[in-house]
Scaffold this motif. Structure first.
Motif, PDB file in Angstrom:
ATOM      1  N   ASP A 166       0.827  -1.205   0.000  1.00 14.98           N
ATOM      2  CA  ASP A 166       0.000   0.000   0.000  1.00 14.98           C
ATOM      3  C   ASP A 166       0.862   1.256   0.000  1.00 14.98           C
ATOM      4  O   ASP A 166       0.354   2.369   0.116  1.00 14.98           O
ATOM      5  CB  ASP A 166      -0.947   0.012   1.200  1.00 14.98           C
ATOM      6  CG  ASP A 166      -0.214  -0.060   2.523  1.00 14.98           C
ATOM      7  OD1 ASP A 166       0.879  -0.652   2.558  1.00 14.98           O
ATOM      8  OD2 ASP A 166      -0.715   0.469   3.525  1.00 14.98           O
ATOM      9  N   SER A 167       2.169   1.082  -0.148  1.00 11.40           N
ATOM     10  CA  SER A 167       3.094   2.209  -0.259  1.00 11.40           C
ATOM     11  C   SER A 167       3.409   2.435  -1.731  1.00 11.40           C
ATOM     12  O   SER A 167       3.401   1.496  -2.520  1.00 11.40           O
ATOM     13  CB  SER A 167       4.384   1.889   0.504  1.00 11.40           C
ATOM     14  OG  SER A 167       5.392   2.827   0.225  1.00 11.40           O
ATOM     15  N   PRO A 168       3.705   3.673  -2.140  1.00 11.40           N
ATOM     16  CA  PRO A 168       3.956   3.932  -3.554  1.00 11.40           C
ATOM     17  C   PRO A 168       5.296   3.421  -4.061  1.00 11.40           C
ATOM     18  O   PRO A 168       5.531   3.417  -5.264  1.00 11.40           O
ATOM     19  CB  PRO A 168       3.887   5.460  -3.653  1.00 11.40           C
ATOM     20  CG  PRO A 168       4.214   5.940  -2.284  1.00 11.40           C
ATOM     21  CD  PRO A 168       3.649   4.915  -1.351  1.00 11.40           C
ATOM     22  N   THR A 169       6.198   2.996  -3.179  1.00 13.40           N
ATOM     23  CA  THR A 169       7.493   2.476  -3.615  1.00 13.40           C
ATOM     24  C   THR A 169       7.882   1.314  -2.711  1.00 13.40           C
ATOM     25  O   THR A 169       7.262   1.060  -1.678  1.00 13.40           O
ATOM     26  CB  THR A 169       8.606   3.543  -3.513  1.00 13.40           C
ATOM     27  OG1 THR A 169       8.967   3.715  -2.139  1.00 13.40           O
ATOM     28  CG2 THR A 169       8.150   4.879  -4.080  1.00 13.40           C
ATOM     29  N   LEU A 170       8.990   0.664  -3.092  1.00 17.20           N
ATOM     30  CA  LEU A 170       9.537  -0.403  -2.259  1.00 17.20           C
ATOM     31  C   LEU A 170      10.322   0.138  -1.072  1.00 17.20           C
ATOM     32  O   LEU A 170      10.806  -0.627  -0.238  1.00 17.20           O
ATOM     33  CB  LEU A 170      10.445  -1.299  -3.105  1.00 17.20           C
ATOM     34  CG  LEU A 170       9.716  -2.268  -4.041  1.00 17.20           C
ATOM     35  CD1 LEU A 170      10.681  -2.903  -5.016  1.00 17.20           C
ATOM     36  CD2 LEU A 170       9.005  -3.336  -3.239  1.00 17.20           C
ATOM     37  N   GLN A 171      10.470   1.437  -0.977  1.00 18.57           N
ATOM     38  CA  GLN A 171      11.299   2.016   0.074  1.00 18.57           C
ATOM     39  C   GLN A 171      10.807   1.648   1.467  1.00 18.57           C
ATOM     40  O   GLN A 171      11.608   1.327   2.354  1.00 18.57           O
ATOM     41  CB  GLN A 171      11.360   3.533  -0.064  1.00 18.57           C
ATOM     42  CG  GLN A 171      12.238   4.180   1.017  1.00 18.57           C
ATOM     43  CD  GLN A 171      12.285   5.689   0.909  1.00 18.57           C
ATOM     44  OE1 GLN A 171      12.162   6.251  -0.173  1.00 18.57           O
ATOM     45  NE2 GLN A 171      12.450   6.360   2.040  1.00 18.57           N
ATOM     46  N   GLN A 172       9.500   1.679   1.682  1.00 17.13           N
ATOM     47  CA  GLN A 172       9.007   1.419   3.038  1.00 17.13           C
ATOM     48  C   GLN A 172       9.367   0.016   3.498  1.00 17.13           C
ATOM     49  O   GLN A 172       9.755  -0.192   4.655  1.00 17.13           O
ATOM     50  CB  GLN A 172       7.496   1.611   3.122  1.00 17.13           C
ATOM     51  CG  GLN A 172       6.970   1.410   4.532  1.00 17.13           C
ATOM     52  CD  GLN A 172       5.464   1.578   4.648  1.00 17.13           C
ATOM     53  OE1 GLN A 172       4.811   1.992   3.708  1.00 17.13           O
ATOM     54  NE2 GLN A 172       4.925   1.257   5.806  1.00 17.13           N
ATOM     55  N   ARG A 205      -5.221  -4.331   5.128  1.00 15.01           N
ATOM     56  CA  ARG A 205      -6.317  -3.375   5.308  1.00 15.01           C
ATOM     57  C   ARG A 205      -6.531  -2.520   4.061  1.00 15.01           C
ATOM     58  O   ARG A 205      -7.563  -1.879   3.922  1.00 15.01           O
ATOM     59  CB  ARG A 205      -6.019  -2.491   6.514  1.00 15.01           C
ATOM     60  CG  ARG A 205      -6.111  -3.263   7.834  1.00 15.01           C
ATOM     61  CD  ARG A 205      -5.538  -2.485   9.007  1.00 15.01           C
ATOM     62  NE  ARG A 205      -5.820  -3.163  10.286  1.00 15.01           N
ATOM     63  CZ  ARG A 205      -5.150  -2.963  11.408  1.00 15.01           C
ATOM     64  NH1 ARG A 205      -4.138  -2.104  11.419  1.00 15.01           N
ATOM     65  NH2 ARG A 205      -5.473  -3.619  12.509  1.00 15.01           N
ATOM     66  N   HIS A 206      -5.539  -2.548   3.166  1.00 10.68           N
ATOM     67  CA  HIS A 206      -5.596  -1.710   1.979  1.00 10.68           C
ATOM     68  C   HIS A 206      -6.163  -2.446   0.770  1.00 10.68           C
ATOM     69  O   HIS A 206      -6.934  -1.871  -0.005  1.00 10.68           O
ATOM     70  CB  HIS A 206      -4.177  -1.211   1.659  1.00 10.68           C
ATOM     71  CG  HIS A 206      -4.054  -0.491   0.361  1.00 10.68           C
ATOM     72  ND1 HIS A 206      -4.460   0.813   0.183  1.00 10.68           N
ATOM     73  CD2 HIS A 206      -3.557  -0.894  -0.834  1.00 10.68           C
ATOM     74  CE1 HIS A 206      -4.221   1.179  -1.062  1.00 10.68           C
ATOM     75  NE2 HIS A 206      -3.671   0.172  -1.702  1.00 10.68           N
ATOM     76  N   LEU A 207      -5.812  -3.717   0.600  1.00  8.12           N
ATOM     77  CA  LEU A 207      -6.257  -4.465  -0.573  1.00  8.12           C
ATOM     78  C   LEU A 207      -7.717  -4.880  -0.399  1.00  8.12           C
ATOM     79  O   LEU A 207      -8.073  -5.490   0.618  1.00  8.12           O
ATOM     80  CB  LEU A 207      -5.376  -5.691  -0.795  1.00  8.12           C
ATOM     81  CG  LEU A 207      -3.903  -5.414  -1.109  1.00  8.12           C
ATOM     82  CD1 LEU A 207      -3.157  -6.722  -1.327  1.00  8.12           C
ATOM     83  CD2 LEU A 207      -3.759  -4.500  -2.317  1.00  8.12           C
ATOM     84  N   PRO A 208      -8.550  -4.610  -1.377  1.00  4.92           N
ATOM     85  CA  PRO A 208      -9.992  -4.900  -1.248  1.00  4.92           C
ATOM     86  C   PRO A 208     -10.265  -6.390  -1.027  1.00  4.92           C
ATOM     87  O   PRO A 208      -9.818  -7.234  -1.794  1.00  4.92           O
ATOM     88  CB  PRO A 208     -10.561  -4.445  -2.602  1.00  4.92           C
ATOM     89  CG  PRO A 208      -9.542  -3.503  -3.166  1.00  4.92           C
ATOM     90  CD  PRO A 208      -8.217  -3.973  -2.666  1.00  4.92           C
ATOM     91  N   GLY A 209     -10.973  -6.705   0.045  1.00  5.24           N
ATOM     92  CA  GLY A 209     -11.403  -8.084   0.294  1.00  5.24           C
ATOM     93  C   GLY A 209     -10.321  -9.036   0.736  1.00  5.24           C
ATOM     94  O   GLY A 209     -10.556 -10.249   0.810  1.00  5.24           O
ATOM     95  N   ALA A 210      -9.120  -8.551   1.047  1.00  5.51           N
ATOM     96  CA  ALA A 210      -8.015  -9.435   1.423  1.00  5.51           C
ATOM     97  C   ALA A 210      -8.297 -10.127   2.750  1.00  5.51           C
ATOM     98  O   ALA A 210      -8.932  -9.568   3.648  1.00  5.51           O
ATOM     99  CB  ALA A 210      -6.716  -8.644   1.508  1.00  5.51           C
ATOM    100  N   ARG A 211      -7.809 -11.355   2.874  1.00  2.00           N
ATOM    101  CA  ARG A 211      -7.835 -12.110   4.120  1.00  2.00           C
ATOM    102  C   ARG A 211      -6.402 -12.412   4.524  1.00  2.00           C
ATOM    103  O   ARG A 211      -5.579 -12.738   3.679  1.00  2.00           O
ATOM    104  CB  ARG A 211      -8.614 -13.422   3.962  1.00  2.00           C
ATOM    105  CG  ARG A 211     -10.094 -13.234   3.605  1.00  2.00           C
ATOM    106  CD  ARG A 211     -10.869 -12.669   4.791  1.00  2.00           C
ATOM    107  NE  ARG A 211     -12.300 -12.618   4.553  1.00  2.00           N
ATOM    108  CZ  ARG A 211     -12.947 -11.583   4.044  1.00  2.00           C
ATOM    109  NH1 ARG A 211     -12.258 -10.494   3.690  1.00  2.00           N
ATOM    110  NH2 ARG A 211     -14.253 -11.610   3.864  1.00  2.00           N
ATOM    111  N   MET A 212      -6.113 -12.303   5.816  1.00  2.81           N
ATOM    112  CA  MET A 212      -4.730 -12.483   6.276  1.00  2.81           C
ATOM    113  C   MET A 212      -4.658 -13.516   7.388  1.00  2.81           C
ATOM    114  O   MET A 212      -5.408 -13.459   8.366  1.00  2.81           O
ATOM    115  CB  MET A 212      -4.165 -11.151   6.770  1.00  2.81           C
ATOM    116  CG  MET A 212      -2.756 -11.220   7.335  1.00  2.81           C
ATOM    117  SD  MET A 212      -2.081  -9.551   7.575  1.00  2.81           S
ATOM    118  CE  MET A 212      -0.862  -9.849   8.848  1.00  2.81           C
TER     119      MET A 212
END
Length: 595
Positions: free
Chosen positions: A254-260, A494-501
């Motif tokens: 959910d971050s715009p780059t791989l940096q996080q 929490r960001h991806l629609p409908g994801a289960r973890m």
């Protein structure tokens, strides 16, 4: 990661390490493809890779022996393992320009009658070779191999696919610091023609093109580590082509780059070392003889130089850090810590090569070493020997007075830097370095400041997931994962629609499936084989015991009623260890090693 009922640790459980480093992910695709995209079955607009590729879409796949060396002849025959080379456009933005690349793929054939399609797999990286992952998944998860043709591949730029080697010129007068050397590598790589085509965006088009060549209308996918970033990018670009998708050890998508993802890694590694490895050594005082107090063990390690001086930096880099990725090797990591303490107490004036030979012999002589642990030590020792040789070669004067040119494999940096814009402020990276020195001093000496990506401008960005069309994915995550932080995975869920973890509490390994507990694996099989996702967004499972233990010990954060873990990136134990180290450095003389 999380589980519920402890079970005996599986003797043959292995992990696929995806070379892993520090940060990742998402946004909006900037460039426009040269051919109009086609409409997907879901109604969303998606690119048509077959139409884009033109005549290349008519190529016939010719299967041949793989000769991977990772499976026996009997296993290869049972899986009907075969490999092939696929020709793809070099640039999916201009696919008819006449330039092409080769992508090598592997395939196992479903052994049962109820075939459910293809399962494309990726081990991570960025830049990890995935040919061997197909037979691994089919063998380690037999129900998967029974129902799916498992497809592995070396992404463009990697392994047996068209390789990227960057031509880099160094000037010994100018490039005389690590930072200047990094800048030379970035400049050389950005000046290499193939570099701009080695991106996640280009790879997801390759993946979809492979799907089409295999005659499949939709794809199933299992990705580990960076492979979760790759899978998310694919699902954001081709949502109508995804059937089922498992994301294992999840990057901060959910971050715009791989940096996080990479920015979190120093803290997760310090956390696992202090929260899980130190208590493990303390619980086995009968083996290591370093006392039963984890903080006292850490103090002995730091008094021996820790990761700052002496043998510690070498042993941590080659033998300990890799074990933090796979808790099966915690016994090896503990023995390596013990060796560093012994080295400080009994230093004998040996060369690094002699010390490596001695350390390797003692690690291999550890009682009860499993075949996988022995293989880990031997591989780490071989890589360490190669590292010493490479270091000696670099120390030799160049044949010419100042300038020399090398071809280097820089795919890892090429992909992570070109997938989204990293922070380019020198001030930011100085502040980040100061923060690591304060809050993650174990790993701080290994972190490059600034990283290569700070010198790499890019306009690439991942497409934002469409809330209506993005497929519902299943995510797997361990609590103390040192490569893809739990915090990043939780945010992604929490960001991806409908994801289960599915979280595995008290587990530190990077890469979960197959985990060989019913709590984890049954849920994965229910999804992959029958399309059934867990009812709840978050599910908690308990870890299996660490090697040579029969109980699971509570470490890290606390398990919450709704299936998540409440954890701290800088825990109380880490703060106490950091204060102890700061006090030691201020009041005690450091270890003295003869020249």
């Amino acid at each position: 990661m999380l589980h519920l009922a402890p079970v005996p640790r599986h003797a043959n459980r292995r992990r696929r390490l995806a070379a892993i480093g520090t940060s990742l992910i998402a946004a909006v695709l900037v460039a426009v493809l040269s051919t109009p995209p086609a409409a997907s079955a879901s109604g969303a607009t998606e690119p048509d890779t077959a139409a884009l590729a033109g005549a290349l879409a008519q190529q016939q796949i010719t299967w041949e022996p793989c000769e991977l060396g990772t499976v026996t002849a009997e296993q290869e025959a049972a899986l009907r393992l075969a490999c092939a080379t696929v020709t793809v456009p070099r640039d999916w933005h201009d696919p008819r320009d006449g330039h092409t690349l080769q992508v090598r793929i592997s395939r196992t054939v479903a052994t049962g009658s109820d075939r459910k399609g293809i399962l494309l797999v990726n081990p991570g990286g960025p830049g990890g070779s995935g040919l061997s992952l197909a037979p691994y998944v089919a063998l380690a998860g037999p129900a998967v191999g029974e129902h799916y043709d498992v497809i592995g591949f070396d992404p463009r730029g990697v392994g047996q696919s068209s390789q990227l080697l960057c031509s880099v010129t160094f000037d010994s007068e100018i490039h005389n610091t690590n930072d200047k050397i990094t800048q030379a590598k970035v400049a050389g790589c950005r000046g290499t023609e193939l570099t701009k085509y080695i991106t996640t965006e280009q790879t997801v088009y390759d993946m979809d093109f492979i799907r089409g060549l295999l005659g499949e209308t939709r794809m199933n996918y299992l990705g580990y580590s960076y492979g979760t970033w790759l899978g998310t990018w694919y699902a954001s670009t081709f949502p109508g082509k995804v059937n089922r998708m498992v994301l294992d050890s999840v990057a901060a998508v959910d971050s715009p780059t791989l940096q996080q993802t990479w920015d979190l890694q120093p803290f997760t590694r310090d956390r696992a070392f202090q929260e899980q490895l130190m208590p493990y050594i303390a619980r086995h005082d009968d083996v290591y003889g370093r006392g039963t107090d984890p903080m006292a063990v850490r103090q002995l390690w730091e008094r021996a130089g820790g990761t700052r001086v002496g043998m510690g930096p070498f042993m941590f880099g080659w033998f300990i850090l890799g074990a933090l990725y796979n808790t099966e090797n915690y016994g090896v990591a503990a023995a390596a810590v013990d060796y560093v303490i012994d080295y400080y107490e009994q230093w004998s004036g040996w060369t690094p090569e002699q010390l490596l030979a001695d350390a390797t012999a003692k690690l291999l002589a550890r009682p009860g070493l499993t075949a996988d642990q022995r293989a880990y030590v031997e591989q780490a020792a071989a890589e360490a020997r190669a590292g010493l040789t490479a270091g000696a070669d670099r120390a030799k004067p160049a044949e010419s007075a100042y300038e020399y040119t090398y071809d280097i494999d820089y795919v890892f940096e090429v992909i992570r830097c070109q997938d989204g814009q990293w922070n380019q402020s020198v001030g930011y990276w100085r502040a980040f370095s100061d923060r690591l020195t304060r809050d993650a001093p174990l790993i701080a000496p290994y972190v490059q400041d600034p990283p290569a990506c700070a010198y790499w401008p890019t306009s690439n960005a991942m497409p934002a997931p469409n809330q209506k069309t993005f497929p519902k994915v299943l995510m797997l995550q361990s609590e103390l994962d040192v490569a893809t932080a739990y915090e990043g995975a939780l945010s992604a869920a929490r960001h991806l629609p409908g994801a289960r973890m599915i979280s595995v509490d008290n587990e530190g390994s990077h890469g979960v499936f197959p985990y060989y507990t019913t709590c984890v694996d049954d849920r994965v099989y229910a999804y992959l084989l029958d399309g059934l996702l867990p009812d709840d967004q978050f599910t908690a499972c308990q870890a299996v015991p660490l090697p040579d233990e029969t109980a699971v010990y509570e470490v890290g954060g606390s398990l919450q009623p709704k299936g998540t873990v409440r954890t701290q990136l800088v825990s109380d134990d880490m703060r106490a260890a950091n204060k102890m180290l700061k006090r030691m450095l201020r009041t005690e003389p450091g270890p003295s090693y003869p020249e």
